[in-house]
Design a protein around this motif. Structure first.
Motif, mmCIF file in Angstrom:
data_model
loop_
_atom_site.group_PDB
_atom_site.id
_atom_site.type_symbol
_atom_site.label_atom_id
_atom_site.label_comp_id
_atom_site.label_asym_id
_atom_site.label_seq_id
_atom_site.Cartn_x
_atom_site.Cartn_y
_atom_site.Cartn_z
ATOM 1 N N CYS A 61 88.447 19.152 46.461
ATOM 2 C CA CYS A 61 87.983 19.633 47.772
ATOM 3 C C CYS A 61 87.413 18.472 48.597
ATOM 4 C CB CYS A 61 86.923 20.711 47.588
ATOM 5 S SG CYS A 61 86.287 21.370 49.140
ATOM 6 N N GLU A 62 87.723 18.483 49.910
ATOM 7 C CA GLU A 62 87.216 17.422 50.787
ATOM 8 C C GLU A 62 85.743 17.626 51.121
ATOM 9 O OE1 GLU A 62 89.972 17.670 54.052
ATOM 10 O OE2 GLU A 62 91.657 17.222 52.719
ATOM 11 N N LYS A 63 85.314 18.887 51.187
ATOM 12 C CA LYS A 63 83.903 19.162 51.490
ATOM 13 C C LYS A 63 83.352 20.225 50.548
ATOM 14 C CE LYS A 63 84.100 18.138 56.405
ATOM 15 N NZ LYS A 63 84.278 18.721 57.747
ATOM 16 N N CYS A 74 85.307 24.593 49.237
ATOM 17 C CA CYS A 74 85.068 25.116 50.589
ATOM 18 C C CYS A 74 86.112 26.161 50.963
ATOM 19 C CB CYS A 74 85.064 23.974 51.604
ATOM 20 S SG CYS A 74 86.729 23.362 52.010
ATOM 21 N N ASN A 75 87.303 26.082 50.339
ATOM 22 C CA ASN A 75 88.409 27.003 50.615
ATOM 23 C C ASN A 75 88.920 26.917 52.055
ATOM 24 O OD1 ASN A 75 89.124 28.343 48.153
ATOM 25 N ND2 ASN A 75 87.107 29.312 48.200
ATOM 26 N N LYS A 76 88.524 25.845 52.776
ATOM 27 C CA LYS A 76 88.973 25.701 54.170
ATOM 28 C C LYS A 76 89.756 24.410 54.383
ATOM 29 C CE LYS A 76 85.039 28.244 56.056
ATOM 30 N NZ LYS A 76 83.602 27.963 56.166
ATOM 31 N N CYS A 77 89.446 23.372 53.602
ATOM 32 C CA CYS A 77 90.090 22.078 53.832
ATOM 33 C C CYS A 77 91.565 22.126 53.419
ATOM 34 C CB CYS A 77 89.354 20.974 53.069
ATOM 35 S SG CYS A 77 89.555 21.079 51.288
ATOM 36 N N CYS A 80 92.060 22.480 49.543
ATOM 37 C CA CYS A 80 91.792 23.830 49.034
ATOM 38 C C CYS A 80 92.930 24.776 49.406
ATOM 39 C CB CYS A 80 90.474 24.367 49.598
ATOM 40 S SG CYS A 80 89.021 23.679 48.786
#
Ligand SMILES: [Zn+2]
Length: 468
Positions: A61-63, A74-77, A80
């Motif tokens: 994950c990036e964030k 984060c499930n947004k990057c 993910c």
């Protein structure tokens, strides 16, 4: 998309097995010291692949999100999202069942040294890892011994003991187990809420009882009920999950109450053979019996209910999950009648060259000793009749074929021989089971005797059978 995939957990907190959540949280908290190879071991349908993807997301994950007790993706990057959708170049999911050979592992070993394209780690998720051939597992072992620092391996399996110990010892195990009823209810609640389903109280419990600890099976069952109508009722769930598909529980209970042993045993065997779970069958029987019990409590209904509870508790200790139920019913229908006819001449009285009858006291000791090792085996033996000892061979008679097969099955036979050897002082004891017709007292005992509340204590039962 199936509901199971649509509502697949996306964070550690969403995973449904409590113990898996806590194991993963403490592993993830190691951060830079995270092990590079994992074994996700446990029954089918308990979320191993979902958990593997979540771990992959946390790593790449990036964030990553810091929560009060851990780290979540984060499930947004981009990373993910790619992993959730199964299109990440750096998360490689191998179905080991179809890529199990040495050549597949060779390709894996060649590619593994290429650095990840866009993320920090390359993650290999190997499903059904126990399917690897011995050669492939040994080749893979070399990779495990000298892994490139950018690689993480997650091996998922239902049969960890089939992996070579040399491979297993290099893996950090995350143990999955059958989901409890509360854990099964979690994904069902997510789906009911997410899909806006109208579900009557009690339906989730019926599904949980039928799913036998598999989250995936539970979701599939709920899915199968969705087209049934606007509202999913208890009646629909019972009809579809308990009766029509596999067994008519009401009819089975009728046969039990009518004491028709043979059709009862045949129905149970058919049910198990077609994939039914003994645990859910006992639950369904108890639910129906409860209605009878409350309407008209008789000593025999109470006793049957108690024996069903005992059978359910013994499933985990039995090598065949239906055996405790079968024994409970045999006892309730059959042996009680034998006991009610006291002083029945159960021991043969012939004795000739080197052949002796089994001393009743010795048989009682055999039963008591067996009980301390395995209650299912002891219950099985209680319905058998000791015949003779000839040299190192003990002969016993049993009344039903499947009964004989059970006693002769490797695991039980060994344990039984061990006890017989100790109690009778035989060097290398052997057991011979013979099939004989049930004594007439089983078939012809008057129904009146059935209403007596019987003491099931093993010593007393033996005293009654043999006389004091
Ligand atoms: Zn992310």
């Amino acid at each position: 998309m199936t509901l199971y995939l649509k509502y697949r957990p996306q964070t550690i907190d969403e995973l449904d097995l409590e113990s898996v959540r806590s194991q993963l949280k403490s592993l993830v908290s190691l951060q830079d010291k995270l092990p590079h190879a994992f074994l996700f071991a446990g029954p089918r349908g308990t979320g191993k692949t979902s958990a593997a993807r979540i771990l992959a997301k946390i790593v790449n994950c990036e964030k990553p999100v810091k929560t009060k007790d851990g780290i979540e993706p984060c499930n947004k990057c981009a990373q993910c999202k790619a992993i959730s959708e199964g299109r990440s170049m750096d998360v490689i999911e191998l179905d080991t069942a179809s890529n199990r050979g040495i050549d597949d592992i060779r390709v894996l070993r060649e590619n593994i040294n290429l650095v990840p394209t866009s993320s920090s780690k390359k993650i290999y998720i190997m499903d059904e890892a126990h399917m690897l051939t011995v050669e492939a597992a040994n080749a893979f072992l070399k990779t495990l011994e000298e892994p490139p620092s950018h690689a993480i391996f997650i091996l998922a399996t239902t049969d960890p003991e089939k992996l070579p110990i040399t491979v297993r010892s290099r893996l950090t195990t995350v143990q999955f187990q059958k989901a409890t009823a509360e854990e099964v209810a979690r994904p069902l609640a997510r789906i009911i809420k997410g899909e806006g389903l109208d579900v009557e109280d009690g339906v989730v419990e019926i599904i949980a009882a039928c799913a036998d600890g598999s989250l995936r099976d539970a979701v599939k069952m709920l899915e199968s009920l969705v087209p049934a109508g606007d509202k999913i009722t208890k009646k629909t769930a019972e009809d579809m999950l308990l009766s029509t598909n596999l067994i008519n529980v009401e009819k089975l209970l009728e046969s039990i109450m009518a004491r028709n042993l043979e059709p009862v045993l045949i129905e149970i065997q058919k049910f198990i053979a077609s994939g039914g779970s003994a645990r859910s069958l006992i639950d369904a029987l108890q639910a129906l019996l409860r209605d009878k019990l409350l309407a008209d409590p008789t000593p025999e209904t109470i006793k049957l209910m108690k024996q069903l509870f005992e059978a359910r508790a013994n499933i985990a200790k039995s090598f065949a999950e239906e055996l405790p139920l079968e024994l409970a019913l045999i006892e309730w229908i059959g042996v009680e009648k034998v006991q009610s006819k006291k002083k029945a001449p159960l021991l043969d009285s012939f004795a000739s060259n080197g052949v002796t009858n089994v001393d009743p006291e010795a048989w009682t000791r055999i039963l008591t000793e067996t009980r301390s090792r395995n209650v299912s085996l002891e219950a099985l033996l209680r319905t058998a009749r000791p015949l003779t000892v000839d040299g190192n061979t003990l002969s016993v008679a049993v009344y039903y074929r499947f009964h004989k097969e059970r006693l002769e099955a490797e695991q039980y036979r060994r344990m039984f021989e061990g006890v017989v050897g100790e109690v009778l002082g035989l060097a290398s004891p052997r057991i011979i089971c013979t099939l004989e017709d049930p004594p007439t007292s089983i078939k012809e005992a008057p129904p009146a005797s059935l209403t007596q509340t019987q003491e099931t204590d093993i010593i007393k039962a033996a005293e009654e059978i043999f006389g004091e």
